[in-house]
Design an enzyme around this catalytic site. Structure first.
Site, PDB file in Angstrom:
ATOM      1  N   ALA A  14       0.601  -1.320   0.068  1.00  0.00           N
ATOM      2  CA  ALA A  14       0.120  -0.099   0.071  1.00  0.00           C
ATOM      3  C   ALA A  14       0.823   1.350   0.140  1.00  0.00           C
ATOM      4  CB  ALA A  14      -0.976   0.034   1.140  1.00  0.00           C
ATOM      5  N   TYR A 151      13.106  -6.226  16.530  1.00  0.00           N
ATOM      6  CA  TYR A 151      12.969  -5.813  14.986  1.00  0.00           C
ATOM      7  C   TYR A 151      14.371  -6.647  14.578  1.00  0.00           C
ATOM      8  CZ  TYR A 151      13.110  -3.000  10.756  1.00  0.00           C
ATOM      9  OH  TYR A 151      12.951  -2.826   9.364  1.00  0.00           O
TER      10      TYR A 151
HETATM   11  N1  LIG Z   1      11.807   2.237   5.750  1.00  0.00           N
HETATM   12  C1  LIG Z   1      13.314   1.875   6.402  1.00  0.00           C
HETATM   13  O1  LIG Z   1      13.833   2.464   6.897  1.00  0.00           O
HETATM   14  C2  LIG Z   1      13.316   0.149   6.095  1.00  0.00           C
HETATM   15  C3  LIG Z   1      14.709  -0.165   6.394  1.00  0.00           C
HETATM   16  C4  LIG Z   1      14.972  -1.557   6.217  1.00  0.00           C
HETATM   17  C5  LIG Z   1      14.129  -2.468   6.069  1.00  0.00           C
HETATM   18  N2  LIG Z   1      12.596  -2.162   6.083  1.00  0.00           N
HETATM   19  C6  LIG Z   1      11.544  -2.899   5.795  1.00  0.00           C
HETATM   20  O2  LIG Z   1      10.915  -2.777   4.352  1.00  0.00           O
HETATM   21  C7  LIG Z   1       9.718  -3.500   4.528  1.00  0.00           C
HETATM   22  C8  LIG Z   1       8.715  -2.183   4.296  1.00  0.00           C
HETATM   23  O3  LIG Z   1       8.781  -1.406   5.303  1.00  0.00           O
HETATM   24  P1  LIG Z   1       8.516   0.377   4.750  1.00  0.00           P
HETATM   25  O4  LIG Z   1       9.435   0.882   5.178  1.00  0.00           O
HETATM   26  O5  LIG Z   1       7.912   0.480   3.201  1.00  0.00           O
HETATM   27  O6  LIG Z   1       7.218   0.613   5.807  1.00  0.00           O
HETATM   28  P2  LIG Z   1       5.793   1.161   5.893  1.00  0.00           P
HETATM   29  O7  LIG Z   1       5.410   1.088   7.272  1.00  0.00           O
HETATM   30  O8  LIG Z   1       5.762   2.345   4.974  1.00  0.00           O
HETATM   31  O9  LIG Z   1       4.893   0.284   5.186  1.00  0.00           O
HETATM   32  C9  LIG Z   1       4.922  -1.066   5.341  1.00  0.00           C
HETATM   33  C10 LIG Z   1       3.556  -1.681   4.909  1.00  0.00           C
HETATM   34  O10 LIG Z   1       3.191  -2.932   5.484  1.00  0.00           O
HETATM   35  C11 LIG Z   1       1.710  -3.054   5.780  1.00  0.00           C
HETATM   36  N3  LIG Z   1       1.736  -3.845   6.766  1.00  0.00           N
HETATM   37  C12 LIG Z   1       2.275  -3.742   8.199  1.00  0.00           C
HETATM   38  N4  LIG Z   1       1.683  -4.891   8.577  1.00  0.00           N
HETATM   39  C13 LIG Z   1       0.938  -5.697   8.134  1.00  0.00           C
HETATM   40  C14 LIG Z   1       0.207  -6.899   8.040  1.00  0.00           C
HETATM   41  N5  LIG Z   1       0.091  -7.369   9.315  1.00  0.00           N
HETATM   42  N6  LIG Z   1      -0.481  -7.432   7.040  1.00  0.00           N
HETATM   43  C15 LIG Z   1      -0.433  -6.883   5.799  1.00  0.00           C
HETATM   44  N7  LIG Z   1       0.097  -5.662   5.569  1.00  0.00           N
HETATM   45  C16 LIG Z   1       0.875  -5.060   6.730  1.00  0.00           C
HETATM   46  C17 LIG Z   1       1.481  -1.342   6.037  1.00  0.00           C
HETATM   47  O11 LIG Z   1      -0.020  -1.409   6.140  1.00  0.00           O
HETATM   48  C18 LIG Z   1       2.214  -0.765   5.163  1.00  0.00           C
HETATM   49  O12 LIG Z   1       1.737  -0.509   4.116  1.00  0.00           O
HETATM   50  C19 LIG Z   1       9.546  -3.736   5.974  1.00  0.00           C
HETATM   51  O13 LIG Z   1       9.527  -5.020   5.943  1.00  0.00           O
HETATM   52  C20 LIG Z   1      10.652  -3.310   6.773  1.00  0.00           C
HETATM   53  O14 LIG Z   1      10.908  -3.688   8.077  1.00  0.00           O
HETATM   54  C21 LIG Z   1      12.208  -0.759   6.050  1.00  0.00           C
END
Ligand SMILES: NC(=O)c1ccc[n+]([C@@H]2O[C@H](COP(=O)([O-])OP(=O)(O)OC[C@H]3O[C@@H](n4cnc5c(N)ncnc54)[C@H](O)[C@@H]3O)[C@@H](O)[C@H]2O)c1
Length: 266
Positions: A14, A151
């Site tokens: 999303a 995490y």
């Molecule tokens: N942004 C960062 O700095 C970063 C760094 C390293 C890794 N990540 C990883 O990247 C991935 C995406 O993160 P992001 O930064 O886009 O975060 P974000 O919060 O912007 O997006 C996460 C998405 O996952 C969805 N989500 C959360 N729980 C859910 C569930 N139980 N079922 C279905 N959907 C669910 C949320 O609604 C959201 O749309 C994650 O696994 C995060 O740990 C992010």
């Protein structure tokens, strides 16, 4: 893998990194099932994609990935709708040190389940035509993080599982490649969780330390993570790899020592 007309299922699509993945996959000619818990934002993202790409090329599937039956349904709906499945991106993730069990549930258990479901549909022995699975870990999966221990543990788990199942895929001739991506800090809404007590719990007091860390390492644009995903998908030689994406070094791979025990099966 040639990406045109391939079908991808992306969890957490999303917003943030998952949305950038969807954009990049659509640009390459894929069809994408956007699987996410957040219906409002998910539907808004599909609407935005419909202005840019043929609306038939995406579906939004509301789903909490931590709910086993709902995740199974999401896979089934995707295959029913598009008639095939070639790519699974297990991306949905949360940062929650207070209610830490859900962090393990969403970041690790659901990634494992998403991988097994992907294999069920795609692997050769089940009549599938092969494919690729990409699991989203983090640099926190390779390093200790004092203020986000759960995490970090969940992401270490994603890397261990991904590397191990990739070996099983080779040995079992699954026809499915499994790789992980470890981004540094990326400009997405998840970073806002650092300011929230309901996310950070006992580590709330250290939020400034995390902000200092972000300042030190810098913030990456989600489009670079999407570039990494496309590279993994298009290069059929990659399996069991851990791709790191940082501001300083861009897209590169983690290097491991070779395993002491070598057999024909590795
Ligand atoms: N942004 C960062 O700095 C970063 C760094 C390293 C890794 N990540 C990883 O990247 C991935 C995406 O993160 P992001 O930064 O886009 O975060 P974000 O919060 O912007 O997006 C996460 C998405 O996952 C969805 N989500 C959360 N729980 C859910 C569930 N139980 N079922 C279905 N959907 C669910 C949320 O609604 C959201 O749309 C994650 O696994 C995060 O740990 C992010």
């Amino acid at each position: 893998m040639h990406l045109k007309d391939k079908v991808a299922l992306v969890t957490g699509a999303a917003q943030g990194i998952g949305k950038a993945f969807t954009q990049a996959l659509l640009e390459k000619g894929c069809k994408v099932a956007l699987v996410d818990l957040n219906e409002e934002v998910g539907k808004a993202s599909k609407d935005a994609f419909d202005k840019q790409f043929d609306a038939q090329r995406t579906i939004f599937v509301p789903c909490d990935v931590s709910d086993e039956e709902k995740l199974k349904d999401a896979f089934q709906k995707t295959v029913q709708h598009f008639g095939q499945l070639d790519i699974v991106v297990n991306n949905a993730g949360v940062n929650n040190e207070k209610n830490w069990e859900i962090t393990v549930q969403i970041n690790l258990i659901s990634v494992i389940r998403g991988t097994y479901l992907g294999l069920e549909y795609m692997k050769n022995e089940n009549g599938g035509s092969g494919g690729a699975i990409v699991n989203i870990a983090s640099l926190a999966g390779l390093l200790p993080v004092a203020y986000q221990p759960v995490y970090s543990a969940s992401k270490h788990g994603v890397i261990g599982f991904t590397r191990s199942i990739a070996m099983a895929a080779t040995i079992g001739n699954y026809g499915v490649r499994v790789n992980a991506i470890c981004p540094g800090f990326v400009n997405t809404p998840i970073l806002q969780s650092i300011d929230k007590e309901e996310n950070m719990g006992q580590y709330s007091a250290y939020k400034q330390n995390i902000k200092d860390m972000i300042k030190f390492y810098g913030i990456i644009d989600p489009s670079l993570i999407a570039e990494g995903l496309i590279r993994i998908l298009e290069d059929d030689t990659l399996n069991g790899e851990v791709m790191k994406i940082t501001n300083k070094q861009g897209i590169h791979f983690h290097e491991y020592n070779s395993l002491p025990f070598q057999s024909k099966q590795q």
